[in-house]
Write an enzyme that holds these catalytic residues in place. Structure first.
Site, mmCIF file in Angstrom:
data_model
loop_
_atom_site.group_PDB
_atom_site.id
_atom_site.type_symbol
_atom_site.label_atom_id
_atom_site.label_comp_id
_atom_site.label_asym_id
_atom_site.label_seq_id
_atom_site.Cartn_x
_atom_site.Cartn_y
_atom_site.Cartn_z
ATOM 1 N N THR A 23 58.814 40.307 24.047
ATOM 2 C CA THR A 23 58.146 40.282 23.539
ATOM 3 C C THR A 23 56.752 39.884 23.728
ATOM 4 O OG1 THR A 23 58.456 38.804 20.828
ATOM 5 C CG2 THR A 23 58.644 38.210 23.278
ATOM 6 N N CYS A 29 53.473 31.177 17.990
ATOM 7 C CA CYS A 29 55.263 31.671 18.083
ATOM 8 C C CYS A 29 55.436 30.659 19.776
ATOM 9 C CB CYS A 29 55.583 32.373 17.390
ATOM 10 S SG CYS A 29 54.959 33.844 16.899
ATOM 11 N N HIS A 46 62.542 35.091 19.169
ATOM 12 C CA HIS A 46 60.949 34.866 19.027
ATOM 13 C C HIS A 46 60.625 34.276 17.366
ATOM 14 C CE1 HIS A 46 56.762 36.898 18.595
ATOM 15 N NE2 HIS A 46 56.454 35.944 17.696
#
Lengths: 159, 208
Positions: A23, A29, A46
């Site tokens: 990711t 995040c 994620h």
């Protein structure tokens, strides 16, 4: 089978035996790797926000609480035992040092929420690379359970 | 008409927003032109409503490094204005203001970063000013914040700020053309949904 699977924002992917889950550009995040070392089954989620308070929740993976639970249920459906599951997390940076804004530090709230939910679900947290001010790309190797973190202007880190 | 989601926006509303983008971007280009003492044109401003991952592809991939100047808007509307400055744009500024160039982002000195923040701030303020006059609302920007990092992570800041409201991000703005070369400097306005309603209401019915 050495394939790469890209996990987008508010997304989750699973892989078994081999392959890399990746990711890109985690800012505030948080990326959550969940791993069953016996089955060599891993997932990478994620998430973007700490708590799901959205009416008619469409995307569970956008939030730490519903995202982790959804990933857990997908994994147990494939035969994972919760007692074997371990977690590694990365992300939760503060991208901009904003004075006078109301955005606050979403990164820290995300990290707190992920830790809380993992604890509640009884998942051991084996390693983390969180906070700070730089973005991270997280690569999760499902064969070994190793998580590699790439950042701008920093050496690669393995947790 | 009350907008609850970006998908509620009709042709008329999108036209109004495009106009907002056009006025803001051209005023920012004007400021940039005076600052650089050269001709600055703009591309046709666009209003884009994108899913998170599409937005990151659109700006040029998640891991590419860029500089970002970010301001949060307060007052009668809420939103984020982001100036994403890629290396071409940075060199254009630096060569005009400080007579230097950099080959990579690592080489940026604190003086050079400071110049970039200031240019970002001037452009952001010139974007906001006509908007405030047009809609007759007060908009208070914060002190600008600056970072050099992966652009995917920079773009998630407005997404995360309004993520509880929508699965999409809306951006209004355009690129600059300096000396006939298109320099990607995305100047992006992302309002929250409530502010969008206030903005559209005030502009379409200024006496209401």
């Amino acid at each position: 089978m050495d394939n790469k699977l890209t996990v987008g924002i508010a997304d989750m992917k699973l892989a078994r035996d081999s392959g890399t889950l990746i990711t890109y550009a985690l800012g505030s995040c948080v990326g959550i790797c969940l791993y069953d070392p016996i089955l060599h089954l891993g997932s990478l989620t994620h998430i973007m926000l700490p708590l799901n308070m959205e009416a008619g929740r469409k995307n569970a993976y956008k939030y730490a609480d519903t995202g982790v639970r959804q990933a857990l249920s997908e994994m147990t459906a494939l035969g994972c035992s919760r007692s074997r599951l371990v977690a590694k997390i990365a992300g939760g940076a503060k991208m901009f040092e904003l004075t006078g804004g109301t955005i606050g530090n979403i990164g820290v709230r995300n990290i707190d929420s992920v830790r809380t939910i993992l604890k509640k679900e009884g998942i051991r947290l084996l390693g983390e690379d969180v906070g700070g001010t730089t973005a991270r790309t997280l690569l999760f190797d499902v064969a070994s359970g190793k998580a590699t973190i790439r950042s701008y202007g920093k050496p690669e880190q393995v947790i | 008409m009350e907008i609850k989601n970006y998908s509620d926006l009709g042709t008329l509303e999108l036209d109004i927003l495009r106009e907002v983008g056009s006025i803001g971007t051209s005023n920012a280009a004007n400021a940039l032109s005076q600052l650089l003492n050269q001709e600055v044109r703009i591309t046709l401003p666009e209003v884009r409503i994108m899913g998170y991952n599409d937005a990151i592809e659109w700006i040029g991939g998640p891991e590419a490094i860029t500089a970002g100047v970010l301001v949060q808007l307060g007052g009668e509307i809420n939103g984020i204005l982001l100036s994403v400055q890629q290396l071409d744009f940075i060199n254009l500024i630096l060569s005009n203001m400080l007579d230097t160039q950099v080959e990579s982002y690592e080489q940026l000195t604190s003086l050079e970063c400071s110049a970039l923040i200031e240019v970002g701030n001037i452009m952001i303020s010139s974007f906001i000013n006509p908007l405030s006059t047009l809609a007759n609302i007060s908009i208070r920007p914060t002190v600008p914040a600056f970072t050099v990092d992966m652009q995917g992570a920079i773009l998630t800041v407005p997404m995360a700020a309004f993520g509880g409201q929508s699965d999409y991000i809306m951006t209004i703005g355009g690129n600059f053309i300096c000396n006939h070369v298109e320099v990607p400097c995305h100047l992006l306005l992302s309002p929250d949904i409530l502010s969008l309603n206030i903005l559209l209401g005030k502009i379409s019915n200024p006496y209401g």
